[in-house]
Design an enzyme around this catalytic site. Structure first.
Site, PDB file in Angstrom:
ATOM      1  N   LYS A 123      39.946  32.864  42.075  1.00  0.00           N
ATOM      2  CA  LYS A 123      39.027  32.583  40.360  1.00  0.00           C
ATOM      3  C   LYS A 123      38.023  31.723  40.252  1.00  0.00           C
ATOM      4  O   LYS A 123      36.602  31.440  39.337  1.00  0.00           O
ATOM      5  CB  LYS A 123      39.743  33.485  39.721  1.00  0.00           C
ATOM      6  CG  LYS A 123      39.959  34.518  39.635  1.00  0.00           C
ATOM      7  CD  LYS A 123      40.784  35.525  38.942  1.00  0.00           C
ATOM      8  CE  LYS A 123      40.912  37.055  38.939  1.00  0.00           C
ATOM      9  NZ  LYS A 123      41.949  37.814  38.967  1.00  0.00           N
ATOM     10  N   ASP A 147      40.185  38.951  32.741  1.00  0.00           N
ATOM     11  CA  ASP A 147      41.296  39.566  32.945  1.00  0.00           C
ATOM     12  C   ASP A 147      41.821  39.376  30.900  1.00  0.00           C
ATOM     13  O   ASP A 147      42.834  40.364  31.655  1.00  0.00           O
ATOM     14  CB  ASP A 147      42.160  38.542  33.893  1.00  0.00           C
ATOM     15  CG  ASP A 147      41.513  38.990  35.158  1.00  0.00           C
ATOM     16  OD1 ASP A 147      41.027  40.018  35.381  1.00  0.00           O
ATOM     17  OD2 ASP A 147      41.991  38.087  35.764  1.00  0.00           O
TER      18      ASP A 147
END
Ligand code: NAP
Length: 282
Positions: free
Chosen positions: A87, A124
């Protein structure tokens, strides 16, 4: 007691048709054995008649930029979804970052634009908060313990602070990372009460495991479950196994448990809208 159904029900027998017009989304992970998101995403596309498919790619961290740059030249690539450990590195490879991705320097959803450039977003945090709210969990004024300070925890911390939780304690194996994260969140959500602290769950209404503990067999529990009080919400980010040792031990203590997969199922419609430019949310 588990909040809602035990696991999300998916009809695995239905598949979207794949042909020359199919848009492809690549999910990059390393290792990739635990990946379940394509099952959920592809079932949604089949159900809504969307001509797109998500496929998992096991990409070693040292090969991320080669894999990434090659994909720039694939015209039917709609985008890339990223999970552990990519990420942060992927955020640095994006040509532009929007919203939480720009604030936090992490991405989980990257659109390939028509000119081969990449635009990254981070869903997220909002996915985690939506997942809890979809199951009727109230966040406002609650005392939350967040275990972990990595990519997932960073996004979740900001989303929880924005959701007006009463107090947020961040605990991490490397305590300096918990302190840095608490400081970052205070910068972006100055009204929020956010501190670094210990992993002791006593005195919290909601406990969130945002570490990777639970993914591998034999992992330690991320906190002392004997200190979790009955009625506390214990939420996971780990999706595989669906019921982690933490959730199972917390349920035995009378906690209300919340599955990690709800965080990703709450993001699917955002993936479709951002990557495929298709309105699907009701
Ligand atoms: N459900 C979903 O939609 C979803 C979305 C994203 C991620 N996830 C899951 O969330 C987990 C974390 O992902 P991430 O991207 O945040 O990873 P990450 O950035 O690598 O962070 C990992 C975190 O776990 C901690 N940790 C790792 N091993 C540990 C150990 N042995 N003892 C104590 N703490 C340990 C790390 O602590 P240190 O800082 O001390 O290393 C760090 O806080 C993964 O399991 C991933 O699959 C789920």
């Amino acid at each position: 007691m588990s909040i809602g159904e035990e696991t999300v029900s998916i009809d695995n027998t239905r598949h979207a048709p794949i042909n020359g017009k199919t848009k492809v989304i690549v999910l990059m992970a390393w290792p990739a054995d635990h990946i379940r998101t394509p099952t959920f995403f592809n079932a949604l596309c089949a159900e809504r008649g969307i001509n797109a498919v998500m496929v998992p790619w096991a990409v070693r961290p040292e090969h991320l930029s080669d894999a990434w740059n090659g994909l720039r030249f694939v015209d039917n690539l709609a985008g890339v979804v990223l999970t552990i450990p990519h990420k942060q590195a992927a955020a640095a490879l994006c040509d532009s970052l929007e919203d939480d991705a720009a604030r936090l320097g992490v991405v989980n959803t990257v659109r390939r634009n028509a000119d081969g450039t990449y635009t990254g977003r981070m869903y997220d945090g909002v996915g985690f908060v939506d997942g809890l709210r979809n199951q009727g969990v109230t966040l406002e004024s609650q005392r939350v313990l967040l275990l972990g300070a990595g990519g997932a925890a960073t996004a979740i911390a900001l989303a929880l602070a924005r959701a007006d939780v009463g107090a947020l304690t961040i605990a991490n194996r490397s305590p300096e990372k918990a302190q840095q994260l608490a400081q970052l969140i205070r910068q972006h959500a100055p009204h929020a009460r956010v501190e670094a602290g210990s992993t002791d769950p006593r005195g919290h209404d909601i406990v969130v495991n945002a570490t990777s503990l639970g993914l591998k067999e034999g992992d330690a529990l991320p906190c002392d479950v004997a200190r979790i009080e009955p009625g506390v919400v214990v939420a996971e980010v780990v999706m595989q196994p669906p019921v982690t040792p933490l959730l199972s031990a917390a349920a035995k203590r009378g906690a209300r448990t919340h599955l990690g997969e709800r965080m990703v199922t709450a993001q699917l419609e955002r993936f479709v809208e951002f990557l495929l430019d298709t309105e699907v949310r009701s």
